[in-house]
Scaffold this motif. Structure first.
Motif, PDB file in Angstrom:
ATOM      1  N   TYR A   1     -25.659   9.362  -0.691  1.00  0.00           N
ATOM      2  CA  TYR A   1     -24.833   8.930  -1.956  1.00  0.00           C
ATOM      3  C   TYR A   1     -26.184   8.391  -2.929  1.00  0.00           C
ATOM      4  CZ  TYR A   1     -20.967   8.609   1.291  1.00  0.00           C
ATOM      5  OH  TYR A   1     -20.036   8.950   2.107  1.00  0.00           O
ATOM      6  N   ARG A   2     -25.817   9.117  -4.342  1.00  0.00           N
ATOM      7  CA  ARG A   2     -26.803   8.493  -5.109  1.00  0.00           C
ATOM      8  C   ARG A   2     -25.839   7.966  -6.439  1.00  0.00           C
ATOM      9  NH1 ARG A   2     -28.345  14.921  -6.621  1.00  0.00           N
ATOM     10  NH2 ARG A   2     -26.315  15.292  -7.883  1.00  0.00           N
ATOM     11  N   LEU A   3     -26.666   7.151  -7.245  1.00  0.00           N
ATOM     12  CA  LEU A   3     -26.004   6.885  -8.666  1.00  0.00           C
ATOM     13  C   LEU A   3     -25.558   7.926  -9.415  1.00  0.00           C
ATOM     14  CD1 LEU A   3     -28.395   3.977  -9.578  1.00  0.00           C
ATOM     15  CD2 LEU A   3     -26.180   3.590  -8.477  1.00  0.00           C
ATOM     16  N   THR A   4     -24.298   7.882 -10.112  1.00  0.00           N
ATOM     17  CA  THR A   4     -23.977   8.754 -11.234  1.00  0.00           C
ATOM     18  C   THR A   4     -24.610   8.182 -12.409  1.00  0.00           C
ATOM     19  OG1 THR A   4     -22.015   7.452 -11.879  1.00  0.00           O
ATOM     20  CG2 THR A   4     -21.710   8.994 -10.003  1.00  0.00           C
ATOM     21  N   GLU A   5     -24.507   8.963 -13.707  1.00  0.00           N
ATOM     22  CA  GLU A   5     -25.158   8.639 -14.956  1.00  0.00           C
ATOM     23  C   GLU A   5     -24.801   7.409 -15.009  1.00  0.00           C
ATOM     24  OE1 GLU A   5     -24.947  11.621 -17.877  1.00  0.00           O
ATOM     25  OE2 GLU A   5     -25.698  13.209 -16.627  1.00  0.00           O
ATOM     26  N   GLN A   6     -23.397   7.151 -15.104  1.00  0.00           N
ATOM     27  CA  GLN A   6     -22.834   5.636 -15.546  1.00  0.00           C
ATOM     28  C   GLN A   6     -23.282   4.741 -14.307  1.00  0.00           C
ATOM     29  OE1 GLN A   6     -21.375   5.022 -17.993  1.00  0.00           O
ATOM     30  NE2 GLN A   6     -20.607   2.826 -17.896  1.00  0.00           N
ATOM     31  N   GLY A   7     -23.544   4.977 -13.311  1.00  0.00           N
ATOM     32  CA  GLY A   7     -24.064   4.152 -12.192  1.00  0.00           C
ATOM     33  C   GLY A   7     -25.525   3.733 -12.565  1.00  0.00           C
ATOM     34  N   ILE A   8     -26.386   4.530 -13.070  1.00  0.00           N
ATOM     35  CA  ILE A   8     -27.761   4.251 -13.401  1.00  0.00           C
ATOM     36  C   ILE A   8     -27.530   3.145 -14.488  1.00  0.00           C
ATOM     37  CG2 ILE A   8     -29.724   5.042 -14.770  1.00  0.00           C
ATOM     38  CD1 ILE A   8     -29.171   7.666 -13.251  1.00  0.00           C
ATOM     39  N   LEU A   9     -26.663   3.039 -15.515  1.00  0.00           N
ATOM     40  CA  LEU A   9     -26.517   2.053 -16.536  1.00  0.00           C
ATOM     41  C   LEU A   9     -25.887   0.856 -15.680  1.00  0.00           C
ATOM     42  CD1 LEU A   9     -25.217   4.239 -19.514  1.00  0.00           C
ATOM     43  CD2 LEU A   9     -27.669   3.961 -18.682  1.00  0.00           C
ATOM     44  N   LEU A  10     -25.206   0.721 -14.717  1.00  0.00           N
ATOM     45  CA  LEU A  10     -24.461  -0.248 -14.406  1.00  0.00           C
ATOM     46  C   LEU A  10     -25.109  -0.683 -13.133  1.00  0.00           C
ATOM     47  CD1 LEU A  10     -20.819   0.541 -15.396  1.00  0.00           C
ATOM     48  CD2 LEU A  10     -22.469  -1.206 -16.469  1.00  0.00           C
ATOM     49  N   GLY A  11     -26.516  -0.286 -12.588  1.00  0.00           N
ATOM     50  CA  GLY A  11     -27.039  -0.436 -11.427  1.00  0.00           C
ATOM     51  C   GLY A  11     -26.763  -1.925 -10.661  1.00  0.00           C
ATOM     52  N   ASN A  12     -26.824  -2.917 -11.319  1.00  0.00           N
ATOM     53  CA  ASN A  12     -26.758  -4.126 -10.808  1.00  0.00           C
ATOM     54  C   ASN A  12     -25.280  -4.424 -10.152  1.00  0.00           C
ATOM     55  OD1 ASN A  12     -29.444  -4.941 -11.042  1.00  0.00           O
ATOM     56  ND2 ASN A  12     -28.967  -5.879 -12.906  1.00  0.00           N
ATOM     57  N   ASP A  13     -24.239  -3.792 -10.910  1.00  0.00           N
ATOM     58  CA  ASP A  13     -23.163  -4.044 -10.326  1.00  0.00           C
ATOM     59  C   ASP A  13     -22.863  -3.266  -8.898  1.00  0.00           C
ATOM     60  OD1 ASP A  13     -22.275  -5.356 -12.508  1.00  0.00           O
ATOM     61  OD2 ASP A  13     -21.534  -3.840 -13.721  1.00  0.00           O
ATOM     62  N   VAL A  14     -23.323  -1.871  -8.946  1.00  0.00           N
ATOM     63  CA  VAL A  14     -23.401  -1.247  -7.739  1.00  0.00           C
ATOM     64  C   VAL A  14     -23.943  -2.027  -6.726  1.00  0.00           C
ATOM     65  CG1 VAL A  14     -24.149   0.892  -6.549  1.00  0.00           C
ATOM     66  CG2 VAL A  14     -23.228   1.169  -8.833  1.00  0.00           C
ATOM     67  N   PHE A  15     -25.291  -2.088  -6.859  1.00  0.00           N
ATOM     68  CA  PHE A  15     -26.130  -3.147  -5.757  1.00  0.00           C
ATOM     69  C   PHE A  15     -25.388  -4.438  -5.341  1.00  0.00           C
ATOM     70  CE2 PHE A  15     -29.809  -1.387  -8.685  1.00  0.00           C
ATOM     71  CZ  PHE A  15     -29.756  -0.556  -8.231  1.00  0.00           C
ATOM     72  N   GLY A  16     -24.566  -4.968  -6.392  1.00  0.00           N
ATOM     73  CA  GLY A  16     -23.887  -6.489  -5.577  1.00  0.00           C
ATOM     74  C   GLY A  16     -22.912  -5.888  -4.844  1.00  0.00           C
ATOM     75  N   GLU A  17     -22.372  -4.685  -4.661  1.00  0.00           N
ATOM     76  CA  GLU A  17     -21.259  -4.425  -3.678  1.00  0.00           C
ATOM     77  C   GLU A  17     -21.744  -4.485  -2.095  1.00  0.00           C
ATOM     78  OE1 GLU A  17     -17.978  -3.981  -4.066  1.00  0.00           O
ATOM     79  OE2 GLU A  17     -18.294  -4.308  -6.154  1.00  0.00           O
ATOM     80  N   PHE A  18     -23.054  -4.476  -2.085  1.00  0.00           N
ATOM     81  CA  PHE A  18     -23.528  -4.462  -0.667  1.00  0.00           C
ATOM     82  C   PHE A  18     -24.198  -5.623  -0.209  1.00  0.00           C
ATOM     83  CE2 PHE A  18     -23.715  -0.131  -2.813  1.00  0.00           C
ATOM     84  CZ  PHE A  18     -23.045   0.530  -1.613  1.00  0.00           C
ATOM     85  N   ILE A  19     -24.071  -6.617  -0.798  1.00  0.00           N
ATOM     86  CA  ILE A  19     -24.537  -8.036  -0.639  1.00  0.00           C
ATOM     87  C   ILE A  19     -23.504  -8.678   0.447  1.00  0.00           C
ATOM     88  CG2 ILE A  19     -25.131 -10.295  -1.307  1.00  0.00           C
ATOM     89  CD1 ILE A  19     -26.126  -9.149  -3.950  1.00  0.00           C
ATOM     90  N   SER A  20     -23.625  -9.172   1.548  1.00  0.00           N
ATOM     91  CA  SER A  20     -23.126 -10.035   2.412  1.00  0.00           C
ATOM     92  C   SER A  20     -22.169  -9.125   3.157  1.00  0.00           C
ATOM     93  CB  SER A  20     -22.676 -11.268   1.869  1.00  0.00           C
ATOM     94  OG  SER A  20     -23.455 -12.125   1.230  1.00  0.00           O
TER      95      SER A  20
END
Length: 387
Positions: free
Chosen positions: A364-383
Motif C-alpha cells: 500500500y502507498r499514499l495517494t496524491e491526496q494522502g501525501i497532503l494529509l499524511g499525518n491523518d493517515v499515520f495516526g490511524e496506525f497508532i495503538s
C-alpha cells in the motif's frame, strides 16, 4: 521481531556545535564559542569504543553526521574526528554512503579536502532559501553568495553527490519568493533536494513570537500552494518524489534516511543522539559537558526503552508510508512474521475508501491526496494491538 536480532548497518553521529542558534531550531545544539570541542571528540571516541564492544558492527552501509553544524569543526578537528569514526566503524562496504550536514559559509577548500580524504562522499547543505531577507529573518548567518561558493568549492574538491534543504511556510515568505528559490535551486542541477515546511517548535524564538501573535506566517492555503508548487516543479525537472519531503534523480536517494523509513536498526552516537539497537531505542544525555562526563562511566544514556512488537509494528507503518513506494507485505512479514492485511484490515479498508491509500502489487502507498494529509493517515496506525 527482526530488530531484536539484526546488527545495525547505519550509523548516526551528532556534532552539537553551531555558529549561532536559528530562530526555528529545537535541535540539540549549542553555540560553538567556548565549547570544549576536542574534549567532545574524545568523549565520542569513548562512546564509540563502548558501543562496538556491546554490539560489534558488521558491514556499515550508511553513516550520517548531523548536528548542530558538523562543518564548524576546524580542518584538523575534522581529520581527527573522521579517523576515529573509521577506527571503530571500518569501511567494509564499497557502497558506503557517508553523509555530512553542512551550512553554507562553513566549508572552505581545506575543510572540504579533509572531509573528502576522511571518507565523506555526500554533503547535505542547509540552504533553506535563496532570499537573503528571509534567511536573515529566520536567523541564518549565510547568504546566497555563500551557497554558490560552498557548492563550487565542494565540486572543486570532487564532491558530486550533494543535496540542499529548502523550507516553505516561512515568516513573510510569498509564492513569488518560493518560486524564485526553486528556480535557483534547480539551476544548481544537484542530484537531491529536501523540502521542509516550517514547524513552530517549543523552546524556540519563533515559538515565543507565535505565542505573542508576532510571527507573520503565510496562511494555510498559501503554505499548501507552496508545497504543491515544489512537487510540480521538481517532478517536471526529473526528480522523483521518493519520500514526502525528498526528491532525487534516479539512484541518488538518501540511503541513510531510508534506513529510518524502513524501520531498520541504527547506531546513534553523540550528545542527544537517538539510536535503535537490538530492539531498544535510546536517547543520549544532551548537555555537552554532561555528555562528556558521562562517557567516563559508561554509555552516556539519558534513557533506553525496549520496543514492544506493537510499537514496532506501528512504527513500521508510520515511517514506511512516508516513502512514496509505500509499505510492502514481504517487508512486514520479514520483520514481524505476521500478515500486514490481517493486522491492519480495518484501517486499510477505511483509508482505501477515503482514497488516502491505494493498493499496489506489493502492498500500500499514499495517494496524491494522502501525501497532503499524511499525518491523518499515520495516526490511524497508532495503538493497534497485533493479533
Amino acid at each position: 521481531m527482526i530488530q531484536r536480532q539484526e546488527t545495525p548497518e547505519a550509523l548516526y553521529i551528532h556534532i552539537p556545535f553551531c555558529t549561532n542558534k536559528c530562530h526555528y531550531c529545537d535541535f540539540n545544539s549549542y553555540i560553538l564559542k567556548g565549547q570544549p570541542v576536542m574534549d567532545y571528540l574524545d568523549a565520542l571516541e569513548r562512546e564509540m569504543e563502548q558501543t562496538v564492544r556491546l554490539l560489534p558492527p558488521g558491514q556499515i552501509q550508511t553513516i550520517f553526521v548531523g548536528g548542530g553544524t558538523p562543518t564548524v569543526l576546524l580542518p584538523d578537528q575534522m581529520e581527527s574526528f573522521l579517523k576515529r569514526v573509521h577506527t571503530y566503524f571500518p569501511d567494509k562496504s564499497a557502497q558506503l554512503e557517508f553523509t555530512m550536514e553542512a551550512n553554507p559559509g562553513t566549508t572552505d577548500l581545506e575543510k572540504l579536502q579533509a572531509m573528502k580524504e576522511g571518507g565523506v562522499n555526500r554533503i547535505s547543505f542547509g540552504v533553506q532559501s535563496f532570499d537573503n531577507a528571509l534567511l536573515e529573518g529566520i536567523g541564518r548567518i549565510h547568504n546566497t553568495d555563500d551557497v554558490y561558493r560552498s557548492i563550487e568549492n565542494a565540486r572543486q574538491v570532487g564532491f558530486s553527490n550533494m543535496s540542499i534543504d529548502l523550507m516553505f511556510g516561512l515568516p513573510n515568505q510569498t509564492m513569488a519568493a518560493m518560486k524564485d528559490s526553486i528556480d535557483k535551486a534547480l539551476e544548481l542541477e544537484l542530484p537531491h533536494y529536501s523540502i521542509y515546511g516550517l514547524k513552530v517548535e517549543e523552546n524556540t524564538l519563533f515559538h515565543n513570537l507565535y505565542q505573542k501573535n508576532l510571527l507573520p506566517l503565510p496562511d494555510e492555503d498559501d503554505e499548501l500552494d507552496m508545497f504543491l508548487l515544489i512537487m510540480k516543479r521538481l517532478q517536471a525537472a526529473g526528480y522523483g518524489q521518493y519520500e514526502i519531503s525528498n526528491f532525487a534523480k534516479p539512484g541518488a536517494e538518501s540511503r541513510h534516511n531510508s534506513m529510518y523509513w524502513l524501520n531498520r536498526s541504527y547506531y546513534g552516537l553523540g550528545a542527544g543522539a537517538h539510536g535503535y539497537m537490538h530492539g531498544k531505542r535510546h536517547v543520549n544525555i544532551k548537555g555537552v559537558q554532561a555528555y562528556i562526563d558521562a562517557t567516563y562511566k559508561g554509555r552516556p544514556l539519558l534513557e533506553e526503552n525496549e520496543i514492544s512488537e506493537q510499537e514496532a509494528i506501528e512504527d513500521f507503518m508510520m515511517v514506511g508510508l512516508r516513502l512514496l513506494q509505500g509499505v510492502k507485505r514481504t517487508d512486514f512479514k520479514r520483520q514481524f512474521g505476521l500478515e500486514l492485511d490481517t493486522i491492519f484490515s480495518g484501517q486499510l479498508t477505511k483509508l482505501l475508501g477515503q482514497k488516502l491509500l491505494e493498493a499496489t502489487d506489493e502492498g500500500y502507498r499514499l495517494t496524491e491526496q494522502g501525501i497532503l494529509l499524511g499525518n491523518d493517515v499515520f495516526g490511524e496506525f497508532i495503538s493497534i494491538t497485533a493479533e
